[in-house]
Design an enzyme around this catalytic site. Structure first.
Site: not given
Ligand SMILES: Cc1ncc(C[n+]2csc(CCOP(=O)(O)OP(=O)(O)O)c2C)c(N)n1
Ligand SMILES: CC(=O)[C@@H](O)[C@H](O)COP(=O)(O)O
Ligand SMILES: [Mg+2]
Length: 634
Positions: A280, A365, A393
């Site tokens: 990343k 979630e 969610r």
């Protein structure tokens, strides 16, 4: 320079590996330079430069469907598909979207913003392709973080069962926004890091290739041997057992190796998972080292990677994080639970002081909500720290596991209201509407950061069930903070100004808008009351009755969807109490998806401004004067 000549991915097919490598570096430089001015998801996109190049080199978008999970890492895809000239408008009002956007290009075939939907989308597109008798490729790029999302497992299960041809590219950089968490992450890390695994894998694969195709009984034994050897050594055995052919892990910055692997994948009949290892922030030291900050960075200085300092009072999130530490010291039962957003939710300081009481469950979630329900039922004081938009969610878990159990869960709902540059997939404008109608729920929103602190105290001292406070992605007002925290009477609104026949009922940052409008109108001799409707549920019934009985003309203004939020609940209240002549006008977010831009621009677009509120009050005055005239003359 190659990049300026590239406006269609078709052009890549004639480039050599060396030219592609040069192009990768030019794209990297382009990203770093452009994002200093616009900000955006720098780290994730720097990590997928070669991966995206290899994809567009090997496949034929848009005929071959390229689906990017979350879609925050699709800048390279946008650069290669004719949009590099628009990057100065990235994430700006009516500019380039920071996520995949079908209206921008035929190459953008699947939009997201929320994580873990790409595999389901790929399955749907593969199924449709087969039903139509077509033969295009379907490719989903999903990160290791997004793979911790429950939806991804639901889709893996179905894809492995259906065994249709599609390719999943697992972009494994070991990072979610913060370092990735969970058993899947540990499994992938083992594959990544266990050199024995990788060496043995080559030897085993070499050995397996040497077992000649033989007939008879021996063939069965050889096959069993093959499977057990594969079982022991092939790193992606988990995916193989789910019905995928696992290829990898392959270096996600080595173009040649990826292209070879993609060609191998093309020969696989059913679903194939290519495990790609990337870094990343690749190629930009500040992003490689501070991966968290570079995940979603605001404009920054190129030499240091340091974000340009935002001026003004601390963000609500920061006040939340600091206050949670105070409350955590006071009550050891307090546990903070976050679905993969420890940084964005301001929980790092809390985690530093209470490392065992900040739980990051990954992009989960639904799990986070039910976990909190059980924590509460066992006597803990869980704080479900979640962005309004991502909490969507967990709607069923909030109803089924938290509210129905009347579990004493505290919801810290961040990013409530407009969020700005992330746009329509991230606006926090639905949570009032989808939470206030659930039995047992108590819901608050502070007018400023000082009141947020008191609401947090109120929530901690409240033991009668679920209680939520929501706050926006903006700086506080700079109001002085009370050193002592106290509980607020549940359901009590605050009359900030009295008026003559007119009052604004506002919540959250709209209280400030109401105050400014009242000041402006006062200069014209118009006295407008202002009410801080700090409880969205329960409402302050006695204040509502007083306002109606006084014949007050009311405007309810809120940065939430107009359908179903505070304004709706006020109208419902008057109807339920048979007060049919209550004069209430609603100002909320209209029935549209509000795209990216600044919060200021989003409020202007939806009419949630001081000017619009003043105009509304004046038109109500004109109307009542007209009505008065017509009725008195008749
Ligand atoms: C449902 C949902 N929860 C949380 C987020 C916030 N979020 C955006 S990107 C991200 C991390 C994704 O990690 P990964 O898939 O590994 O992508 P990377 O940025 O590492 O390339 C998270 C948690 C989201 N977009 N959607
Ligand atoms: C892509 C995604 O969902 C997150 O990176 C999100 O953009 C973070 O939002 P904040 O910048 O408000 O923390
Ligand atoms: Mg990742």
């Amino acid at each position: 320079m190659l990049l300026p000549q590239i406006n269609d991915p078709e052009q890549l097919k004639s480039l050599s590996i060396d030219e592609l490598t040069t192009l990768a570096e030019e794209i990297r430089r382009f990203l770093i330079e452009k994002l200093t001015a616009t900000g955006g998801h720098l780290g994730s996109n720097l990590g997928v430069v070669e991966l995206t190049l290899a994809l567009h080199y090997c496949y034929n978008s848009p005929r071959d469907k390229m689906i990017y999970d979350v879609g925050h890492q699709a800048y390279v895809h946008k650069i290669l598909t004719g949009r590099q000239d628009r990057f100065d408008t990235l994430r700006k009002y009516q500019g380039l979207c920071g996520f995949v956007k079908r209206s921008e290009s035929e190459h953008d075939v699947w939009e997201a913003g929320h994580s873990s939907t790409s595999l389901s989308a790929a399955m749907g597109m593969a199924m449709a392709r087969d039903l139509k008798g077509e033969d295009n490729k379907v490719i989903a790029v999903i990160g290791d973080g997004a793979l911790t999302g429950g939806m991804a497992f639901e889709a893996l299960n179905h894809i492995g069962h259906e065994k249709r041809k599609l390719m999943v590219i697992l972009n494994d950089n070991e990072m979610s926004i913060a370092p990735n968490v969970g058993a899947m992450h540990n499994y992938l890390s083992k594959i990544r890091s266990d050199r024995h695994y990788l060496r043995a894998k080559d030897e085993v694969e070499g050995l397996l290739k040497k077992i000649p195709a033989i007939g008879g009984r021996l063939a069965k034994t050889a096959e069993q041997l093959k499977n057990s050897l594969k079982y022991m050594m092939v790193p992606g055995v988990l995916f193989e057992e789910l019905g995928f052919t696992y290829l990898g892990p392959v270096d996600g910055h080595d173009l040649e190796k990826m292209i070879d692997t993609f060609h191998q994948a093309d020969n696989v009949a059913g679903p194939v998972l290519v495990h790609v290892l990337t870094t990343k922030g690749k190629g930009y030291k500040p992003a490689e080292t501070d991966f968290y900050k570079s995940h979603a960075i605001s404009p920054y200085k190129i030499e240091s990677g340091q974000a340009l300092k935002a001026v003004g009072p601390p963000m609500y999130t920061e006040v939340f994080g600091e206050t949670l530490i105070e409350l955590g010291r006071e009550d050891s039962r307090l546990i903070a639970v976050t679905p993969a957003m420890p940084g964005g939710s301001g929980l790092f300081p809390f985690a530093k002081e209470f490392p065992d009481r900040m739980i990051d469950v990954g992009i989960a979630e639904q799990h986070a909500a039910t976990l909190c329900a059980a924590l509460a039922m066992e006597g803990m004081k869980p704080v479900y720290a979640v962005y309004s938009t991502f909490m969507q969610r967990a709607y069923d878990q909030i109803v089924h596991d938290i509210c129905r159990h009347n579990a004493n869960v505290m919801f810290a709902i961040d990013r409530a209201g407009f969020v700005g540059a992330d746009g329509e997939t991230h606006q926090g404008v639905y949570d009032v509407a989808f939470m206030r109608h659930i039995p047992n729920m108590v819901m608050m929103m502070p007018k400023d950061e000082n009141e947020l602190r008191h609401m947090m105290k109120t929530a901690l001292e409240y033991n009668d069930g679920p209680i939520a406070y929501r706050y926006p992605r903006i700086n506080g007002t700079g109001v002085a903070m009370d050193p002592e925290l106290h509980s607020i009477l549940i359901g009590s609104w605050e009359r900030l100004r009295t008026g003559e026949g007119y009052a604004v009922v506002a919540c959250g940052p709209m209280v400030q808008v109401a105050e400014e409008a009242a000041d402006l109108l006062k200069r014209e001799g118009i006295q407008v009351g202002v009410v801080n409707a700090r409880f969205l549920k329960p409402l302050d019934n006695s204040m509502l009755l007083d306002l109606a009985h006084a014949g007050t003309n009311m405007v309810v203004i809120e940065e939430a969807c107009q359908a179903g939020s505070l304004g709706s609940s006020v109208l419902e209240f008057y109807a339920e109490n048979e007060i049919y002549d209550a004069r209430v006008h609603l100002m909320g977010v209209p029935d549209i998806f509000v795209e990216h831009g600044s919060i200021k621009e989003q409020r202007q677009e939806t009419g949630l401004t001081v000017e619009a509120l003043c105009a509304r009050i004046k038109s109500m005055m004109a109307l009542s004067a007209y009505n008065y005239k017509t009725t008195s003359s008749s």
